[in-house]
Design an enzyme around this catalytic site. Sequence first.
Site, PDB file in Angstrom:
ATOM      1  N   SER A 104      35.276  26.402  47.198  1.00  0.00           N
ATOM      2  CA  SER A 104      35.526  27.194  48.410  1.00  0.00           C
ATOM      3  C   SER A 104      36.627  26.637  49.299  1.00  0.00           C
ATOM      4  CB  SER A 104      34.231  27.316  49.229  1.00  0.00           C
ATOM      5  OG  SER A 104      33.355  28.226  48.616  1.00  0.00           O
TER       6      SER A 104
ATOM      7  N   LYS B 220      39.426  28.984  50.249  1.00  0.00           N
ATOM      8  CA  LYS B 220      39.420  29.861  51.423  1.00  0.00           C
ATOM      9  C   LYS B 220      40.420  29.407  52.486  1.00  0.00           C
ATOM     10  CE  LYS B 220      34.594  31.355  50.838  1.00  0.00           C
ATOM     11  NZ  LYS B 220      34.228  30.656  49.590  1.00  0.00           N
TER      12      LYS B 220
ATOM     13  N   SER C 129      31.441  30.402  54.839  1.00  0.00           N
ATOM     14  CA  SER C 129      32.003  30.450  53.486  1.00  0.00           C
ATOM     15  C   SER C 129      31.695  31.768  52.775  1.00  0.00           C
ATOM     16  CB  SER C 129      31.484  29.261  52.655  1.00  0.00           C
ATOM     17  OG  SER C 129      32.350  28.967  51.600  1.00  0.00           O
TER      18      SER C 129
ATOM     19  N   LYS D 276      36.647  22.275  55.941  1.00  0.00           N
ATOM     20  CA  LYS D 276      35.987  23.203  55.016  1.00  0.00           C
ATOM     21  C   LYS D 276      35.292  22.457  53.889  1.00  0.00           C
ATOM     22  CE  LYS D 276      34.948  27.369  53.618  1.00  0.00           C
ATOM     23  NZ  LYS D 276      33.686  26.826  53.036  1.00  0.00           N
TER      24      LYS D 276
END
Length: 440
Positions: free
Chosen positions: A32, A35, A90, A207
């Site tokens: 992720s 992203k 997320s 993140k």
Amino acid sequence: FSVAAKAALLIDLNTGRAVYEKDADERVYPASLTKIMTCLIALENGNLSDVVTVSESALADLDEDSSVAGLVVGEQMTLENLLYCMMVVSGNDACNVIAEHIAGSITDFVRMMNQRAYELGCTNTNFTNTHGLPDANHYTTAWDFSRIVREAAKHELFMTIASTINYTVPDTNVSSERVLESTNSLVNPTNPLYPGDWGYEYAKGIKTGHTNDAGYCLASSAEKDGVKLLSVVLKSEAYQQDDGSWYYGNFADTRTLFEWGFNNFSYQDVLKSTETVTEVPVAMGADADTVTARPSTTIRAFLPNDVDLTAVERTITLSPDVAADGLTAPVSAGQVVGEISVIRDGVVLGTSPLVTTTSVDLSRVEYMKDQLRETLRTPGVILAFWALVLLFAAYIFVVVRYRSKRRAYQKRLELARTIRLDMEDDEEELRHERRVRATT
């Protein structure tokens, strides 16, 4: 110290220079963390106030175990709120919705992601989707991803979103308000997804990421005493410990990197702006034939606390015209004459323009001499000079020739006179003899 992650990188966020790296150029799955690139493309190409409608195609490639923000077909939400849904919890669904809005299709948006990665110098990165779900052709490296994060961090809204712990999305046309909670335990230690005491007071986002193939990933920044660090940890492990608590390698490794960086490195002045570093010759100066130069700015670098600054290399590069001919008065203080670079172990730590420390006035006498020299060098003057030389030579030739002929003429006259006198003497003797004979 040791880092268990498959790949890891710690850099100075301001300059991008590495403080620590482990297999930082090895290709791994980013999960992720993808992203972050999706967010960057949206910030660079979208209008935050745009109202976006969720399409059926945006949700089509998401399985039931996918991390989502609970978006449904037909739901409408601003692009800014979709960014929060994507980054804070997320949401894979938000990624695809954003992609279709920005590029018209997910495929075209992924193409934009790869093009932007290439522009940022990410030569070992390829994206096949917007969210980071497993794909053999979806990969990056710690180094490449640090470039993406640094570019995203230039956007104030990105850092705001990436550091958000809780965010409330207002009611939409089909849903009541949503309360989003960050999955990053460094900034949100009460996060239920990754329980445990993982909070880090200096952390600033950014993140998390996790899939079975990618392991546990984390890109995070931290700031302490004016020092800003960025950590990228890829393919860490997580496991339950003997006491029943969970160990998450991405958080543990990141905290270890930050603490080591803050304890062992600091910003240091490797070259001060008050230091004179070279002299430059000055032509036609009234009171000096040289002027000293100094860096216009102090060069600071993030270095080990025990670094030997005397071993740092300095390279001075004068401007081409200055290197060739020096300066010509008048010279003003602060005049740029070149640049100086500070280098350590082949890495340029910083560069600063070189400027003069004082002014030098013009000498009028030297200026007049120079102007005379310049005048004498002009083609017209040179041509006139040689014309005068030729005329003078011709004059000399004529005078010499005239004088030579005059001398020859005078010699002839003298010879004729001598002959005439001799003849007169002979005639006088002859007359005398005749008179003598006549008297006898």
